[in-house]
Design a protein around this motif. Sequence first.
Motif, PDB file in Angstrom:
ATOM      1  N   GLY A 349     -11.370  -2.301 -27.120  1.00 26.20           N
ATOM      2  CA  GLY A 349     -10.245  -1.847 -26.318  1.00 26.20           C
ATOM      3  C   GLY A 349      -9.786  -2.860 -25.283  1.00 26.20           C
ATOM      4  N   ALA A 350      -8.778  -2.450 -24.513  1.00 28.13           N
ATOM      5  CA  ALA A 350      -8.202  -3.289 -23.467  1.00 28.13           C
ATOM      6  C   ALA A 350      -8.752  -2.854 -22.114  1.00 28.13           C
ATOM      7  N   TRP A 351      -9.126  -3.828 -21.292  1.00 23.63           N
ATOM      8  CA  TRP A 351      -9.666  -3.567 -19.960  1.00 23.63           C
ATOM      9  C   TRP A 351      -8.747  -4.184 -18.916  1.00 23.63           C
ATOM     10  N   GLU A 352      -8.482  -3.398 -17.875  1.00 22.19           N
ATOM     11  CA  GLU A 352      -7.524  -3.830 -16.845  1.00 22.19           C
ATOM     12  C   GLU A 352      -8.099  -3.553 -15.459  1.00 22.19           C
ATOM     13  N   ILE A 353      -7.862  -4.485 -14.542  1.00 24.29           N
ATOM     14  CA  ILE A 353      -8.196  -4.270 -13.140  1.00 24.29           C
ATOM     15  C   ILE A 353      -6.913  -4.295 -12.329  1.00 24.29           C
ATOM     16  N   ALA A 354      -6.909  -3.589 -11.194  1.00 25.71           N
ATOM     17  CA  ALA A 354      -5.710  -3.533 -10.351  1.00 25.71           C
ATOM     18  C   ALA A 354      -6.116  -3.284  -8.899  1.00 25.71           C
ATOM     19  N   VAL A 355      -5.294  -3.795  -7.992  1.00 23.25           N
ATOM     20  CA  VAL A 355      -5.503  -3.631  -6.559  1.00 23.25           C
ATOM     21  C   VAL A 355      -4.157  -3.286  -5.922  1.00 23.25           C
ATOM     22  N   ARG A 356      -4.190  -2.394  -4.930  1.00 23.02           N
ATOM     23  CA  ARG A 356      -2.958  -2.032  -4.209  1.00 23.02           C
ATOM     24  C   ARG A 356      -3.262  -1.858  -2.724  1.00 23.02           C
ATOM     25  N   ILE A 357      -2.359  -2.366  -1.891  1.00 24.04           N
ATOM     26  CA  ILE A 357      -2.387  -2.089  -0.454  1.00 24.04           C
ATOM     27  C   ILE A 357      -1.043  -1.486  -0.073  1.00 24.04           C
ATOM     28  N   GLU A 358      -1.043  -0.612   0.932  1.00 24.84           N
ATOM     29  CA  GLU A 358       0.189   0.111   1.261  1.00 24.84           C
ATOM     30  C   GLU A 358       0.124   0.700   2.664  1.00 24.84           C
ATOM     31  N   GLN A 359       1.312   1.076   3.156  1.00 26.49           N
ATOM     32  CA  GLN A 359       1.398   1.750   4.452  1.00 26.49           C
ATOM     33  C   GLN A 359       2.574   2.710   4.465  1.00 26.49           C
ATOM     34  N   PHE A 360       2.382   3.819   5.167  1.00 23.34           N
ATOM     35  CA  PHE A 360       3.416   4.829   5.384  1.00 23.34           C
ATOM     36  C   PHE A 360       3.478   5.066   6.891  1.00 23.34           C
ATOM     37  N   ASN A 377       0.965   9.642  12.640  1.00 24.28           N
ATOM     38  CA  ASN A 377       2.273   9.086  12.298  1.00 24.28           C
ATOM     39  C   ASN A 377       2.155   7.902  11.337  1.00 24.28           C
ATOM     40  N   SER A 378       0.918   7.479  11.003  1.00 27.49           N
ATOM     41  CA  SER A 378       0.763   6.319  10.142  1.00 27.49           C
ATOM     42  C   SER A 378      -0.447   6.489   9.233  1.00 27.49           C
ATOM     43  N   ALA A 379      -0.305   6.026   7.981  1.00 26.68           N
ATOM     44  CA  ALA A 379      -1.402   6.015   7.015  1.00 26.68           C
ATOM     45  C   ALA A 379      -1.399   4.665   6.305  1.00 26.68           C
ATOM     46  N   THR A 380      -2.545   3.998   6.304  1.00 25.70           N
ATOM     47  CA  THR A 380      -2.693   2.702   5.643  1.00 25.70           C
ATOM     48  C   THR A 380      -3.797   2.830   4.598  1.00 25.70           C
ATOM     49  N   ALA A 381      -3.508   2.380   3.361  1.00 20.02           N
ATOM     50  CA  ALA A 381      -4.454   2.627   2.259  1.00 20.02           C
ATOM     51  C   ALA A 381      -4.681   1.376   1.430  1.00 20.02           C
ATOM     52  N   ALA A 382      -5.877   1.313   0.834  1.00 17.47           N
ATOM     53  CA  ALA A 382      -6.234   0.274  -0.137  1.00 17.47           C
ATOM     54  C   ALA A 382      -6.860   0.956  -1.344  1.00 17.47           C
ATOM     55  N   LEU A 398     -10.502   4.705 -13.455  1.00 12.66           N
ATOM     56  CA  LEU A 398     -11.391   4.908 -12.320  1.00 12.66           C
ATOM     57  C   LEU A 398     -10.780   4.201 -11.119  1.00 12.66           C
ATOM     58  N   ASN A 399     -10.465   4.963 -10.062  1.00 16.21           N
ATOM     59  CA  ASN A 399      -9.901   4.417  -8.820  1.00 16.21           C
ATOM     60  C   ASN A 399     -10.828   4.723  -7.658  1.00 16.21           C
ATOM     61  N   TYR A 400     -10.845   3.815  -6.714  1.00 10.14           N
ATOM     62  CA  TYR A 400     -11.425   4.126  -5.404  1.00 10.14           C
ATOM     63  C   TYR A 400     -10.339   3.877  -4.370  1.00 10.14           C
ATOM     64  N   GLU A 401     -10.052   4.880  -3.552  1.00 12.21           N
ATOM     65  CA  GLU A 401      -8.977   4.760  -2.560  1.00 12.21           C
ATOM     66  C   GLU A 401      -9.504   5.110  -1.172  1.00 12.21           C
TER      67      GLU A 401
END
Length: 430
Positions: A349-360, A377-382, A398-401
Motif C-alpha cells: 500500500g501507500a504510506w503518507e505523513i502530514a503535518v499542520r499548524i494553525e490558529q483561530f 478568544n484564541s486557539a492554536t493547534a498542531a 492516525l492523527n495526534y492533535e
Amino acid sequence: MKIFLPVSVILFFSIFSFSISAEDQKIPNDKQSLKKMIWETIEELRLYERANGKEEESLRTIYDDGFYLVGKDDTLRIGGWYQGDLNIFTQKNDGSTRFRNRRARLDIRGILEDHFEYRFFPQFAGASANLQEAWLQYKYFPNFRMRLGQFKVPFSLESQYSSLWTDFVEKSIGVGNLEPAEDVGFMIYGNPFQGRLIYAVGVFNGRSRTLEDNNDAFDGATRLIFAPFKISGKEIWKELYVGGSLAVGQSKEDLADTGFSAAGGNRFATYGSATRHAGLRRKYGAELQWIFGPGDIKSEYLSARFDDVDRSGQKEDVDINAWYLSISYLLTGEKKPKDRWVVPNKKFGAWEIAVRIEQFHIIEEAHFQAGLLTGSNSATAATTALNWWPNKHIRLMLNYEFTNFDEGVLVGGEVENDESLFLLRTQYNF
C-alpha cells in the motif's frame, strides 16, 4: 429458447383451464380455438421482446469504482462510503473518548440525455438521515456549467475537498467553523484557458443545507483560482494554484449557546444567552496549493466579520481571523492526487505523513469582558498524521492533535488550557 419457458407455463395453464370447464371459461372446446389462443400468446411474447429495442438492449452494467448502468445517452452510477472514528484523549486531558459513526453516505450520480448531470447524496450518520447534496447541472458548455440545487458553496480550498480525501481526520479549525458548507442555490462555474483558471460564482439562501431561508436576501459567493504554469513551464510547477474566495450575505440567526469548536469537539468560545445576529456577514479567503509529485503543500487565510451581533440591546461587530499551513508527503512515491484517492503502487500500500499548524483568533477580547462570548478568544493547534492506503478504496488514518487555548475552557468537565487527543479513522468507498 428465450420464450420456451414462458410459453410452456402459459400452455400448461391454458390446457388446465380447458380441463376444468370449457363452458365456464366461455371458450369453445375445439382445436381451432386452441391453436388461435396459442398463436395469440406467442404474438404477445414477441411484442414483449420487441419492446426492448436497440436502446434497451445496449444497456450495460459495469462495476468500476461504483456500480454503473450505461445506456445510449444516459448513465447512472451508484456508490457510497463510510467513515468510522475513534477519539482517544490523553490522560492529562480527559475529554470524550468514544467511537463514532462519523459519516455514512450513499452517492447516486448520473447523466441524462448527454448534457444534463445530477447528484443525489444523502448521509446517514447521526440520529437521522438528511440530504447532503442534490442538484441538476447543465454541462453542454464545459467552461460555463450551470448548477441548481443543494451543493457546496464555492468558498475556501479545504471546504471544496471531499471528506474522503482530506489529509487529516478533521478539517482545520478555521475552515471547520467558518465554511458555509452546502447550501441551496444556483451556481455558474468552469475551468477555461486549458485549466489555468478555475472560477465559480453563485447565489444561495445563506442558511446551510436543508434549512428554509428566513429572510428575503440571498447570499453571494465566488471563488477564483489561477494555475499559471498548468500548460507551460516545468512539470514540478504545473500544479501550483493560488486564489481567493468571498462570501457575503445577510444573517438572521439566534446565536445563543452556539460557538466555535476544536478538533476534539470541545467548544472553546461560546456566545452568551440572548445573543442574536441580524446584520451583514462577510467572509474572505486567500489560498495556495502546490502539488509536486508525492508532496502537497496547502495554506489558507480566512477572515470573517459579523456586523451588529446583539446581546440584550448591546451591539458589537465580531471579527475573526484564521490560518493554517499543511504539508503532506507520500513516502512510497505515488503521485499525490487533487481531491481524489491515492492509487498505491507498492505491495503493502501507500504510506503518507502530514503535518499542520494553525490558529483561530477572535480579535476583540472586549467581547469576552462584556459577556458577548465566553471561553477563549484564541486557539492554536498542531497536528501530525500517518495515513495508510492498502488499496484505493480503503484508508486508515492516525492523527495526534494538540490545541492550546489562551484561556481555560471546559474539556471533559474540567477547565483546561489545552486539548490533546489521538484521532483514528477507518474509511472505505465503493
